[in-house]
Design a protein around this motif. Structure first.
Motif, mmCIF file in Angstrom:
data_model
loop_
_atom_site.group_PDB
_atom_site.id
_atom_site.type_symbol
_atom_site.label_atom_id
_atom_site.label_comp_id
_atom_site.label_asym_id
_atom_site.label_seq_id
_atom_site.Cartn_x
_atom_site.Cartn_y
_atom_site.Cartn_z
ATOM 1 N N SER A 43 -35.514 -1.796 9.730
ATOM 2 C CA SER A 43 -35.056 -1.757 11.125
ATOM 3 C C SER A 43 -33.386 -2.307 11.012
ATOM 4 C CB SER A 43 -35.824 -2.691 11.803
ATOM 5 O OG SER A 43 -35.686 -4.108 11.457
ATOM 6 N N LEU A 44 -33.120 -3.269 10.253
ATOM 7 C CA LEU A 44 -31.740 -3.686 10.205
ATOM 8 C C LEU A 44 -30.649 -2.766 9.722
ATOM 9 C CD1 LEU A 44 -30.269 -6.561 11.292
ATOM 10 C CD2 LEU A 44 -30.649 -7.308 9.044
ATOM 11 N N ALA A 45 -31.031 -2.005 8.776
ATOM 12 C CA ALA A 45 -30.423 -0.895 8.115
ATOM 13 C C ALA A 45 -30.197 -0.190 9.105
ATOM 14 C CB ALA A 45 -30.914 -0.418 6.943
ATOM 15 N N ASN A 46 -31.010 0.380 10.015
ATOM 16 C CA ASN A 46 -30.780 1.547 11.012
ATOM 17 C C ASN A 46 -30.077 1.028 12.050
ATOM 18 O OD1 ASN A 46 -32.743 3.086 9.879
ATOM 19 N ND2 ASN A 46 -34.549 2.043 10.759
ATOM 20 N N VAL A 47 -30.052 -0.515 12.470
ATOM 21 C CA VAL A 47 -29.006 -1.232 13.540
ATOM 22 C C VAL A 47 -27.690 -0.927 12.941
ATOM 23 C CG1 VAL A 47 -28.521 -3.282 14.359
ATOM 24 C CG2 VAL A 47 -30.949 -2.539 14.571
ATOM 25 N N TYR A 48 -27.288 -1.196 11.853
ATOM 26 C CA TYR A 48 -26.120 -1.050 11.098
ATOM 27 C C TYR A 48 -25.494 0.224 11.148
ATOM 28 C CZ TYR A 48 -22.454 -0.836 7.483
ATOM 29 O OH TYR A 48 -21.280 -0.433 6.812
ATOM 30 N N SER A 49 -26.603 1.422 10.995
ATOM 31 C CA SER A 49 -26.247 2.862 11.148
ATOM 32 C C SER A 49 -25.551 3.027 12.337
ATOM 33 C CB SER A 49 -27.303 3.506 10.561
ATOM 34 O OG SER A 49 -27.873 3.300 9.474
ATOM 35 N N LEU A 50 -26.379 2.618 13.604
ATOM 36 C CA LEU A 50 -25.715 2.750 14.925
ATOM 37 C C LEU A 50 -24.546 2.223 15.243
ATOM 38 C CD1 LEU A 50 -29.354 2.939 16.646
ATOM 39 C CD2 LEU A 50 -27.783 4.699 16.286
ATOM 40 N N ALA A 51 -24.558 0.872 14.964
ATOM 41 C CA ALA A 51 -23.486 -0.049 15.014
ATOM 42 C C ALA A 51 -22.012 0.815 14.494
ATOM 43 C CB ALA A 51 -23.567 -1.282 14.728
ATOM 44 N N PHE A 52 -22.308 1.047 13.328
ATOM 45 C CA PHE A 52 -21.133 2.029 12.426
ATOM 46 C C PHE A 52 -20.689 3.246 13.365
ATOM 47 C CE2 PHE A 52 -20.201 5.617 9.992
ATOM 48 C CZ PHE A 52 -19.176 5.281 9.343
ATOM 49 N N LEU A 53 -21.733 3.911 13.777
ATOM 50 C CA LEU A 53 -21.107 5.097 14.606
ATOM 51 C C LEU A 53 -20.702 4.833 15.848
ATOM 52 C CD1 LEU A 53 -24.556 7.261 13.929
ATOM 53 C CD2 LEU A 53 -22.291 7.771 12.939
ATOM 54 N N CYS A 54 -21.077 3.781 16.512
ATOM 55 C CA CYS A 54 -20.453 3.168 17.783
ATOM 56 C C CYS A 54 -18.938 2.750 17.583
ATOM 57 C CB CYS A 54 -21.314 2.251 18.514
ATOM 58 S SG CYS A 54 -23.013 2.914 19.119
ATOM 59 N N VAL A 55 -18.731 2.117 16.555
ATOM 60 C CA VAL A 55 -17.431 1.649 16.139
ATOM 61 C C VAL A 55 -16.637 2.791 15.935
ATOM 62 C CG1 VAL A 55 -16.039 0.536 14.249
ATOM 63 C CG2 VAL A 55 -18.257 -0.587 15.341
ATOM 64 N N MET A 56 -17.033 4.078 15.114
ATOM 65 C CA MET A 56 -16.055 4.912 14.850
ATOM 66 C C MET A 56 -15.812 5.849 16.258
ATOM 67 S SD MET A 56 -15.501 5.001 11.632
ATOM 68 C CE MET A 56 -15.345 6.554 11.050
ATOM 69 N N SER A 57 -16.752 5.809 17.253
ATOM 70 C CA SER A 57 -16.563 6.410 18.509
ATOM 71 C C SER A 57 -15.453 5.623 19.316
ATOM 72 C CB SER A 57 -17.906 6.440 19.303
ATOM 73 O OG SER A 57 -18.996 7.229 18.672
ATOM 74 N N LEU A 58 -15.588 4.320 19.160
ATOM 75 C CA LEU A 58 -14.476 3.417 19.805
ATOM 76 C C LEU A 58 -13.187 3.614 19.116
ATOM 77 C CD1 LEU A 58 -16.474 0.017 20.416
ATOM 78 C CD2 LEU A 58 -15.809 1.747 22.123
ATOM 79 N N TYR A 59 -13.038 4.076 17.809
ATOM 80 C CA TYR A 59 -11.651 4.185 17.371
ATOM 81 C C TYR A 59 -11.330 5.319 17.999
ATOM 82 C CZ TYR A 59 -11.343 0.800 13.350
ATOM 83 O OH TYR A 59 -11.397 -0.512 12.944
ATOM 84 N N ALA A 60 -12.103 6.558 18.050
ATOM 85 C CA ALA A 60 -11.513 7.750 18.669
ATOM 86 C C ALA A 60 -11.271 7.559 20.152
ATOM 87 C CB ALA A 60 -12.671 8.614 18.408
ATOM 88 N N ILE A 61 -11.830 6.757 20.942
ATOM 89 C CA ILE A 61 -11.605 6.438 22.218
ATOM 90 C C ILE A 61 -10.285 5.548 22.455
ATOM 91 C CG2 ILE A 61 -12.533 5.091 24.469
ATOM 92 C CD1 ILE A 61 -15.155 5.988 23.480
ATOM 93 N N GLY A 62 -10.105 4.783 21.352
ATOM 94 C CA GLY A 62 -9.014 3.837 21.542
ATOM 95 C C GLY A 62 -7.894 4.186 21.155
ATOM 96 N N THR A 63 -8.024 5.143 20.043
ATOM 97 C CA THR A 63 -6.791 6.098 19.958
ATOM 98 C C THR A 63 -6.307 7.043 21.008
ATOM 99 O OG1 THR A 63 -7.550 6.044 17.465
ATOM 100 C CG2 THR A 63 -5.851 7.486 18.211
ATOM 101 N N MET A 64 -7.133 7.554 21.738
ATOM 102 C CA MET A 64 -6.858 8.399 22.993
ATOM 103 C C MET A 64 -6.232 7.490 23.930
ATOM 104 S SD MET A 64 -9.771 11.340 23.103
ATOM 105 C CE MET A 64 -11.214 10.498 23.086
#
Length: 535
Positions: free
Chosen positions: A301-322
């Motif tokens: 379950s913690l590995a799955n949490v990390y996976s979603l956290a990683f994808l959210c951080v990558m989304s924030l990079y795209a939003i932040g760069t815009m």
């Protein structure tokens, strides 16, 4: 896997632009801190902290799982706790990552993976029936949906790509972009190859049952016992490096957040022996161990949490760069990602988040629980003055003896929290910019004392008089705040900012500037973390 590699190529440009425009440690936190509000940046920090916790626990557990292939008598449960404790002690002693050791581990790991691919490919040619049987297995979904879900899972195979920007200040000039490209190239070439050889050596049921040490199983079946032991040892080394990186990264991010008063100040305590912030790795160890014990050693379950956290951080990079393009377009940067690149990367990361949630909805529940716990701690730091005000109000309705005992102490605590002075470097007398700066500080910082700093060449500069007049207007608009006008007969430079910081007693991470014009070359990293707050 190939589609995930193509999406990662989009993020290579996005993270490259973010890192070259805001070359500060902290990754998404620093990017959003200089483009949006502090609470929004704290959101990215929560995701980063969550990913570090998950990385540490999962890496330690996987390391011990692979180690059990080398020593069958090894107890994975207690071995994980002991390994976390040992790495914690190393961090308290001040031992960080060694560049030469990291290069050595990297070379050995890449060579091992290439040899594994070659051996497994030979085994595939000799035993083609395994791949044929796997390909004959019916799909769970129609092929378009299977392709989408496969992409969603494959994107989790590139977790950690964003960590390079977290240490950008420690990298020599030009190394950051090489790191992004080399990492992308290795992922793009190696991940698909490893996936193919896994399916060519093991049947799908075996892959599922050995999901925690699948590469060691592939090596064992394709190359024999000793080759399997070698790959297991290589995996242990890499996972140990990942665990150390999590501790070192967590220490750096937590220290930055504590300096910015997003986390409790006691974390900044230094021991006299090694001059390290020992409470940060110790607290991190306690949190990781408690999580591991509460999960009874089952970290899926913690590995799955990390996976979603990683994808959210990558989304924030795209939003932040815009946002960076829109609000901080005048800042010079070595790399520029196009608007279509940003939108495409954001769309793909959103699809990956949605796909992983649909594949396992319970993962979202775990993610919300873990993220909520981290967010509550961060929110408590932001709202502690408001909480104390509520406490004072409740105290005013209580007996007089309680008021006499607690009211003064509570008021002193509030005054201490808001005693931190901040500074804003004004480049003109523009009332709109001054008003924006003060409004930002009032909304994002727990302070009541702002020093407006103006650097001048001639004392007869007419801007000085108009700036003082406008500051009086601002003072009347914000009666509960204290404003000082500080005049400095110097040009803007890192040395001058350091001297002003020392003289005024204001850390440079609490000194703010407006976005510099395009004709001004300003490297934010050289100024010790000045924050851009207006445009």
């Amino acid at each position: 896997m190939l589609l995930a590699g193509c999406v990662l190529y989009l993020f290579k440009a996005i993270i490259g632009e973010a890192g070259s425009a805001i070359p500060l440690n902290g990754g998404a936190y620093s990017l959003l801190l200089n483009t949006t509000t502090k609470p929004m940046a704290a959101l990215a920090a929560c995701l980063t902290l969550l990913s570090y916790v998950a990385t540490a626990v999962v890496s330690a557990t996987e390391c011990m799982t692979y180690a059990s292939n080398l020593v069958p008598e090894l107890d994975v449960y207690w071995g994980t706790i002991i390994l976390l404790a040992l790495v914690c002690i190393l961090c308290i002693l001040g031992i960080t990552e060694c560049a030469f050791l990291a290069v050595g581990v990297f070379i050995v790991h890449i060579a091992s993976m290439c040899f594994l691919i070659a051996v497994a490919a030979t085994f595939m040619v000799q035993n083609p029936e395994i791949m044929a049987a796997n390909l004959r297995e019916p799909l769970k979904y129609d092929w378009p949906l299977s392709l989408i879900f496969g992409f969603c899972v494959a994107l989790l195979g590139v977790t950690g790509y964003e960590t390079s920007v977290n240490y950008i200040e420690e990298q020599q000039k030009g190394v950051f972009f090489k790191t992004l490209f080399n990492t992308w190239l290795i992922v793009f070439l190696m991940n698909p190859a490893l996936s193919i050889v896994c399916m060519g050596v093991l049947d799908l049921n075996t892959i599922e049952s050995h999901h925690r040490d699948v590469l060691a199983k592939v090596a064992y079946d394709a190359g024999g016992k000793y080759f399997g032991l070698w790959i297991a040892a290589d995996a242990c080394t890499v996972l140990l490096g990942s665990l150390i990186t999590a501790f070192v990264g967590m220490t750096g991010v937590a220290r930055r957040l504590a300096l910015d008063r997003c986390l409790p100040q006691f974390l900044l305590a230094e021991n006299r022996w090694r001059r390290t912030n020992h409470l940060i790795p110790f607290t991190f160890f306690v949190v990781c161990t408690l999580l591991f014990v509460l999960l009874n050693g089952s970290v899926r379950s913690l590995a799955n949490v990390y996976s979603l956290a990683f994808l959210c951080v990558m989304s924030l990079y795209a939003i932040g760069t815009m946002i960076l393009k829109y609000k901080r377009g005048s800042i010079r940067r070595a790399v520029k990602a196009s608007w279509p690149t940003c939108f495409a990367a954001l769309a793909f990361s959103a699809i990956a988040i949605l796909g992983n949630v649909l594949l396992a909805p319970n993962h979202l529940i775990w993610f919300i629980i873990y993220f909520g716990i981290v967010s509550v701690v961060m929110l408590g730091m932001f709202e502690r003055v408001r909480v104390l005000k509520w406490f004072l109000y409740a105290l005013s309705q209580s007996p007089q003896s309680w008021q006499d005992r607690f009211a003064g102490v509570t008021q002193m605590a509030m005054d201490k929290i808001r005693s931190q002075k901040v500074a804003f470097f004004a480049t003109s007398e523009n009332l709109e910019i001054l008003s924006k700066a003060v409004a930002y500080i009032q909304s994002n910082e727990l302070t009541k004392w702002i020093k407006i700093v103006y650097l001048y060449e001639d004392l007869n500069d007419p801007v000085i008089k108009r700036l003082a007049e406008n500051l009086r207007v601002i003072d009347r608009c914000y009666p509960k705040m204290v404003f000082d006008l500080v005049l400095v007969n110097q040009d803007m430079s890192p040395e001058v900012v350091a001297q002003i910081s020392l003289r005024l007693g204001i850390p440079r991470n609490f000194m703010f500037i407006s976005c510099p014009p395009e004709n001004v070359v300003l490297d934010i990293a050289e100024y010790g973390g000045l924050r851009i707050i207006t445009h």
